[in-house]
Design a protein around this motif. Structure first.
Motif, PDB file in Angstrom:
ATOM      1  N   LEU A 124       2.947  11.553   2.281  1.00  0.00           N
ATOM      2  CA  LEU A 124       2.778  11.466   0.722  1.00  0.00           C
ATOM      3  C   LEU A 124       3.405  10.080   0.584  1.00  0.00           C
ATOM      4  N   ASN A 125       4.230   9.388   1.280  1.00  0.00           N
ATOM      5  CA  ASN A 125       4.704   7.907   1.279  1.00  0.00           C
ATOM      6  C   ASN A 125       3.689   6.994   1.625  1.00  0.00           C
ATOM      7  N   ILE A 126       3.225   7.209   3.037  1.00  0.00           N
ATOM      8  CA  ILE A 126       2.600   6.500   3.695  1.00  0.00           C
ATOM      9  C   ILE A 126       0.942   6.399   3.234  1.00  0.00           C
ATOM     10  N   HIS A 127       0.509   7.279   2.690  1.00  0.00           N
ATOM     11  CA  HIS A 127      -0.900   7.662   2.647  1.00  0.00           C
ATOM     12  C   HIS A 127      -1.380   6.660   1.443  1.00  0.00           C
ATOM     13  N   PRO A 128      -0.607   6.694   0.293  1.00  0.00           N
ATOM     14  CA  PRO A 128      -1.083   6.129  -0.822  1.00  0.00           C
ATOM     15  C   PRO A 128      -0.885   4.462  -0.584  1.00  0.00           C
ATOM     16  N   GLN A 129      -0.271   4.199   0.224  1.00  0.00           N
ATOM     17  CA  GLN A 129       0.099   2.438   0.416  1.00  0.00           C
ATOM     18  C   GLN A 129      -0.811   2.011   1.390  1.00  0.00           C
ATOM     19  N   TYR A 130      -1.263   2.852   2.379  1.00  0.00           N
ATOM     20  CA  TYR A 130      -2.243   2.747   3.418  1.00  0.00           C
ATOM     21  C   TYR A 130      -3.820   2.566   2.557  1.00  0.00           C
ATOM     22  N   VAL A 131      -4.041   3.387   1.880  1.00  0.00           N
ATOM     23  CA  VAL A 131      -5.243   3.557   1.237  1.00  0.00           C
ATOM     24  C   VAL A 131      -5.230   2.371   0.565  1.00  0.00           C
ATOM     25  N   GLY A 132      -4.365   1.887  -0.414  1.00  0.00           N
ATOM     26  CA  GLY A 132      -4.100   0.849  -1.015  1.00  0.00           C
ATOM     27  C   GLY A 132      -4.504  -0.605  -0.344  1.00  0.00           C
TER      28      GLY A 132
END
Length: 164
Positions: A124-132
Motif C-alpha cells: 500500500l506504500n509502494i503501489h501508488p508511488q510506482y503507479v504514479g
C-alpha cells in the motif's frame, strides 16, 4: 500495467480484510477442533475468542511493521524489486493459510496473517508511488485513483465469496 499492479497491489488488501471477518465462526470452530485433537479437551470460549482476536489483530501489526520498513527498503532495492518481493511474501502467506487445515494448525493462519500484513504494509506504500511514476502525465490522476478502485473491488469480492 495499471491492471497488473491493481490486482497484485491493492486488490489483495481489500480481499483479505473482508474475507477474514466473514467466516469467523468457521475459523473459531477450526481452532477448537484442532485444540481438541491435540489435547483431547475443548478450549474455553474466552480462549477461543482471544486466539481469534490475535489472528485478526496480527494482520495490523504486520502491516505496521511493513510500512515502517518500506521507506528504507524501497530506497535500497527500488520499488519494482520490492513489489515483486512483496507479492512473494503474500504468496507464502496465502500458502500457509491454505494448508493450515491440512496440517491441522491454526498457528499457520496466525503466521500467514502476519506475513500478509507485512506484504500489505509494503504494497500500500509502494503501489501508488510506482503507479504514479510509470504512468504518463495525462493519466496520473486516473492511475492513482485505481488504487482505491481495486481496494474496493477486493473488499466486494471477499464479501461475495464469504457468503454461503
Amino acid at each position: 500495467m495499471i491492471l497488473v499492479l491493481g490486482i497484485g497491489g491493492s486488490f489483495p488488501y481489500g480481499f483479505h480484510i473482508s474475507v477474514i471477518n466473514y467466516p469467523s465462526v468457521h475459523i473459531r470452530k477450526f481452532i477448537n477442533e484442532t485444540w481438541m485433537e491435540r489435547h483431547e479437551s475443548p478450549l474455553h470460549p474466552d480462549t477461543i475468542m482471544l486466539l481469534w482476536s490475535f489472528i485478526v489483530s496480527v494482520y495490523g501489526i504486520g502491516g505496521f511493521l511493513g510500512s515502517l520498513c518500506c521507506g528504507y527498503l524501497t530506497t535500497k532495492y527500488r520499488k519494482k524489486k520490492c513489489q515483486i518481493c512483496t507479492n512473494l511474501i503474500m504468496l507464502v502467506a496465502a500458502l500457509l493459510m491454505a494448508f493450515s487445515k491440512t496440517a491441522k494448525s491454526f498457528e499457520m493462519i496466525l503466521v500467514g496473517r502476519f506475513l500478509y500484513g507485512i506484504g500489505t504494509g509494503f504494497s500500500l506504500n509502494i503501489h501508488p508511488q510506482y503507479v504514479g511514476e510509470i504512468s504518463p502525465k495525462k493519466l496520473r490522476g486516473f492511475a492513482n485513483s485505481t488504487v482505491s478502485i481495486f481496494l474496493t473491488l477486493g473488499k466486494l469480492t471477499g464479501q461475495i465469496i464469504g457468503l454461503r
